[in-house]
Motif scaffolding. Structure first.
Motif, PDB file in Angstrom:
ATOM      1  N   ARG A 169       0.839  -1.208   0.000  1.00 24.41           N
ATOM      2  CA  ARG A 169       0.000   0.000   0.000  1.00 24.41           C
ATOM      3  C   ARG A 169       0.873   1.255   0.000  1.00 24.41           C
ATOM      4  N   ALA A 170       2.015   1.208   0.657  1.00 25.47           N
ATOM      5  CA  ALA A 170       2.926   2.355   0.649  1.00 25.47           C
ATOM      6  C   ALA A 170       3.434   2.630  -0.760  1.00 25.47           C
ATOM      7  N   GLY A 171       3.734   1.569  -1.527  1.00 28.04           N
ATOM      8  CA  GLY A 171       4.155   1.761  -2.911  1.00 28.04           C
ATOM      9  C   GLY A 171       3.079   2.431  -3.739  1.00 28.04           C
ATOM     10  N   ALA A 172       1.824   2.028  -3.518  1.00 29.58           N
ATOM     11  CA  ALA A 172       0.722   2.654  -4.249  1.00 29.58           C
ATOM     12  C   ALA A 172       0.575   4.120  -3.862  1.00 29.58           C
ATOM     13  N   LEU A 173       0.753   4.438  -2.575  1.00 31.76           N
ATOM     14  CA  LEU A 173       0.669   5.832  -2.143  1.00 31.76           C
ATOM     15  C   LEU A 173       1.791   6.654  -2.758  1.00 31.76           C
ATOM     16  N   ALA A 174       2.993   6.077  -2.840  1.00 26.45           N
ATOM     17  CA  ALA A 174       4.092   6.777  -3.507  1.00 26.45           C
ATOM     18  C   ALA A 174       3.722   7.075  -4.957  1.00 26.45           C
ATOM     19  N   GLY A 175       3.076   6.111  -5.619  1.00 22.85           N
ATOM     20  CA  GLY A 175       2.628   6.347  -6.984  1.00 22.85           C
ATOM     21  C   GLY A 175       1.649   7.493  -7.078  1.00 22.85           C
ATOM     22  N   GLU A 176       0.697   7.555  -6.159  1.00 23.65           N
ATOM     23  CA  GLU A 176      -0.279   8.657  -6.161  1.00 23.65           C
ATOM     24  C   GLU A 176       0.419  10.009  -6.017  1.00 23.65           C
ATOM     25  N   LEU A 177       1.357  10.083  -5.081  1.00 25.18           N
ATOM     26  CA  LEU A 177       2.053  11.346  -4.838  1.00 25.18           C
ATOM     27  C   LEU A 177       2.880  11.769  -6.052  1.00 25.18           C
ATOM     28  N   LEU A 178       3.587  10.825  -6.648  1.00 22.14           N
ATOM     29  CA  LEU A 178       4.436  11.154  -7.789  1.00 22.14           C
ATOM     30  C   LEU A 178       3.597  11.497  -9.017  1.00 22.14           C
ATOM     31  N   ARG A 179       2.491  10.810  -9.221  1.00 17.24           N
ATOM     32  CA  ARG A 179       1.612  11.136 -10.356  1.00 17.24           C
ATOM     33  C   ARG A 179       1.114  12.566 -10.272  1.00 17.24           C
ATOM     34  N   ALA A 180       0.778  12.992  -9.045  1.00 13.69           N
ATOM     35  CA  ALA A 180       0.268  14.347  -8.873  1.00 13.69           C
ATOM     36  C   ALA A 180       1.296  15.394  -9.277  1.00 13.69           C
ATOM     37  N   SER A 181       2.581  15.032  -9.136  1.00 12.63           N
ATOM     38  CA  SER A 181       3.638  15.999  -9.466  1.00 12.63           C
ATOM     39  C   SER A 181       3.952  16.033 -10.956  1.00 12.63           C
ATOM     40  N   LEU A 182       3.557  15.011 -11.694  1.00 10.50           N
ATOM     41  CA  LEU A 182       3.955  14.922 -13.105  1.00 10.50           C
ATOM     42  C   LEU A 182       3.201  15.889 -14.000  1.00 10.50           C
ATOM     43  N   GLY A 183       2.077  16.411 -13.524  1.00 11.64           N
ATOM     44  CA  GLY A 183       1.324  17.356 -14.353  1.00 11.64           C
ATOM     45  C   GLY A 183       2.094  18.617 -14.665  1.00 11.64           C
ATOM     46  N   ARG A 216       6.816  -2.925  -2.324  1.00  7.87           N
ATOM     47  CA  ARG A 216       6.724  -1.511  -2.703  1.00  7.87           C
ATOM     48  C   ARG A 216       6.653  -1.365  -4.223  1.00  7.87           C
ATOM     49  N   GLU A 217       7.467  -2.150  -4.917  1.00  9.54           N
ATOM     50  CA  GLU A 217       7.449  -2.100  -6.382  1.00  9.54           C
ATOM     51  C   GLU A 217       6.092  -2.546  -6.926  1.00  9.54           C
ATOM     52  N   ARG A 218       5.502  -3.566  -6.327  1.00  7.42           N
ATOM     53  CA  ARG A 218       4.214  -4.061  -6.800  1.00  7.42           C
ATOM     54  C   ARG A 218       3.122  -3.009  -6.652  1.00  7.42           C
ATOM     55  N   GLY A 219       3.085  -2.350  -5.481  1.00  2.00           N
ATOM     56  CA  GLY A 219       2.078  -1.309  -5.266  1.00  2.00           C
ATOM     57  C   GLY A 219       2.271  -0.119  -6.185  1.00  2.00           C
ATOM     58  N   LEU A 220       3.534   0.299  -6.353  1.00  2.00           N
ATOM     59  CA  LEU A 220       3.842   1.424  -7.238  1.00  2.00           C
ATOM     60  C   LEU A 220       3.450   1.102  -8.671  1.00  2.00           C
ATOM     61  N   ARG A 221       3.844  -0.066  -9.138  1.00  2.00           N
ATOM     62  CA  ARG A 221       3.579  -0.433 -10.534  1.00  2.00           C
ATOM     63  C   ARG A 221       2.075  -0.523 -10.810  1.00  2.00           C
ATOM     64  N   ALA A 222       1.326  -1.091  -9.872  1.00  2.00           N
ATOM     65  CA  ALA A 222      -0.116  -1.220 -10.071  1.00  2.00           C
ATOM     66  C   ALA A 222      -0.785   0.148 -10.170  1.00  2.00           C
ATOM     67  N   ASP A 223      -0.385   1.082  -9.301  1.00  2.00           N
ATOM     68  CA  ASP A 223      -0.979   2.420  -9.350  1.00  2.00           C
ATOM     69  C   ASP A 223      -0.645   3.133 -10.652  1.00  2.00           C
ATOM     70  N   LEU A 224       0.609   3.099 -11.061  1.00  2.00           N
ATOM     71  CA  LEU A 224       1.003   3.806 -12.276  1.00  2.00           C
ATOM     72  C   LEU A 224       0.383   3.170 -13.518  1.00  2.00           C
ATOM     73  N   ARG A 225       0.311   1.848 -13.531  1.00  2.00           N
ATOM     74  CA  ARG A 225      -0.274   1.166 -14.693  1.00  2.00           C
ATOM     75  C   ARG A 225      -1.751   1.543 -14.841  1.00  2.00           C
ATOM     76  N   ALA A 226      -2.450   1.641 -13.712  1.00  2.00           N
ATOM     77  CA  ALA A 226      -3.871   1.981 -13.757  1.00  2.00           C
ATOM     78  C   ALA A 226      -4.122   3.367 -14.327  1.00  2.00           C
TER      79      ALA A 226
END
Length: 350
Positions: A169-183, A216-226
């Motif tokens: 879940r922490a990896g997915a949260l990292a993905g959310e935070l980083l996605r927000a910055s990419l705009g 962490r990699e699994r959570g991050l990858r799932a969030d970014l892929r979605a």
């Protein structure tokens, strides 16, 4: 005649013999094993210590946290502190036994604690990993702290309850935070780079390597892929110099990503150095999120956005699960704490 001689004659551990001969309530062992131990004691003329029997038949209000490797990790003090505070709130005395990375001394310490009537054990490890609990704890009330138990070699021992950080879940949260910055980035740089080796190699001394990186990699990858965000990966040890060298090599051949997910704070500090060498600023040019929540995160310039390991909560919760008699196979995961957003661009999506 000693308890160890009885245990040897019955083919069991000293701790198991102690529990059986002192009629400890709630212990887990087969009738055949109990009969074998009692027969060996009768044949050898062994008589249990009456004080030990009195302690074991009642509630001594004592627990123990034991580990072979907590003392090798600088963050582990919070696991011990959390468990101590949890035990204190429950009116329990907590013994802490560590052995500097050596399994043999830990087993000897556990034998002594069993003989002193400890009511239950927290078996702790220094990183989120698969855990094989020592055989001496087979018939004890035990909770694994900071890892996930696996069955013993013969597959017959039920896995005890456990508490671990929710790294996926922490990896997915990292993905959310980083996605927000990419705009805030130009379209070609709206991608994330994962920095750090995901799976640590096992060895004879470390047959069950850590699982935090993979989760962490699994959570991050799932969030970014979605959300259709590309993810690249640069593998390296989780140390500043190695991370700096790996990222420096990557940037020499590829355009800079808009964001980096570092697998721990030390790796992130190496990324800071590599980015500076290439004239890139954090967070203006590249956003960074990491894991640990160590003091290193506050020392970075700008402060590193790092999800904090919930070690205090986990230590206290392990004691709660132990006293509640959590069932075998139960695994509870605790969320990592959200970071301050120092190294993440707050710019809104374009």
């Amino acid at each position: 005649m000693t308890l160890q001689q009885v245990a040897d004659a019955a083919g069991v551990s000293r701790g198991t013999a102690s529990v059986i001969l002192n009629d400890r309530p709630g212990a887990r062992f087969s009738p055949e094993t109990a009969a074998r131990v009692r027969a060996a004691a009768d044949a050898l003329g062994y008589r249990p210590n009456r004080l030990a029997t009195a302690l074991l038949q009642g509630d001594t209000q004592t627990l123990a946290l034991v580990s072979a490797d907590l003392s090798t990790d600088r963050f582990a003090a919070d696991l011990v502190r959390g468990a101590s505070e949890g035990a204190g709130r429950a009116g329990q005395l907590l013994f802490v036994a560590q052995a500097d990375g050596l399994a043999g001394p830990v087993e000897r310490l556990i034998h002594r604690l069993v003989d002193h009537g400890v009511d239950g054990f927290v078996y702790a490890v220094n990183s989120n990993r698969e855990v094989r609990v020592p055989e001496v704890l087979r018939d004890q009330q035990v909770v694994v702290l900071n890892g996930v138990p696996v069955a013993g070699p013969d597959g017959t021992w039920p896995t005890p309850p456990a508490i671990a950080p929710d790294d996926e879940r922490a990896g997915a949260l990292a993905g959310e935070l980083l996605r927000a910055s990419l705009g805030a980035r130009e379209p070609a740089r709206r991608r994330v780079l994962l920095l750090g080796r995901v799976v640590r190699e096992s060895s004879a001394d470390d047959p069950l390597p850590g699982i935090a990186g993979a989760l962490r990699e699994r959570g991050l990858r799932a969030d970014l892929r979605a959300h259709g965000v590309p993810l690249a990966h640069v593998a390296c040890p989780w140390w500043p110099a190695e991370a700096r060298g790996a990222l420096d090599e990557y940037l020499a051949h590829y355009p800079a990503p808009g964001a980096i997910c570092a697998l721990n704070d030390r790796t992130a500090l190496g990324a800071y150095d590599a980015l500076r060498r290439h004239g890139l600023r954090v967070p203006d040019d590249v956003s960074i999120v990491s894991f640990d929540g160590s003091e290193l995160a506050d020392w970075a310039d700008p402060p590193l956005s790092s999800l904090r390991l919930p070690y205090l909560q986990m230590g206290a919760r392990a004691v709660e699960l132990l006293l509640a008699g959590a069932p075998d196979g139960h695994v509870e995961r605790v969320a990592l704490g959200s970071p301050h957003l120092g190294s993440i661009s707050p710019s809104p999506p374009a």
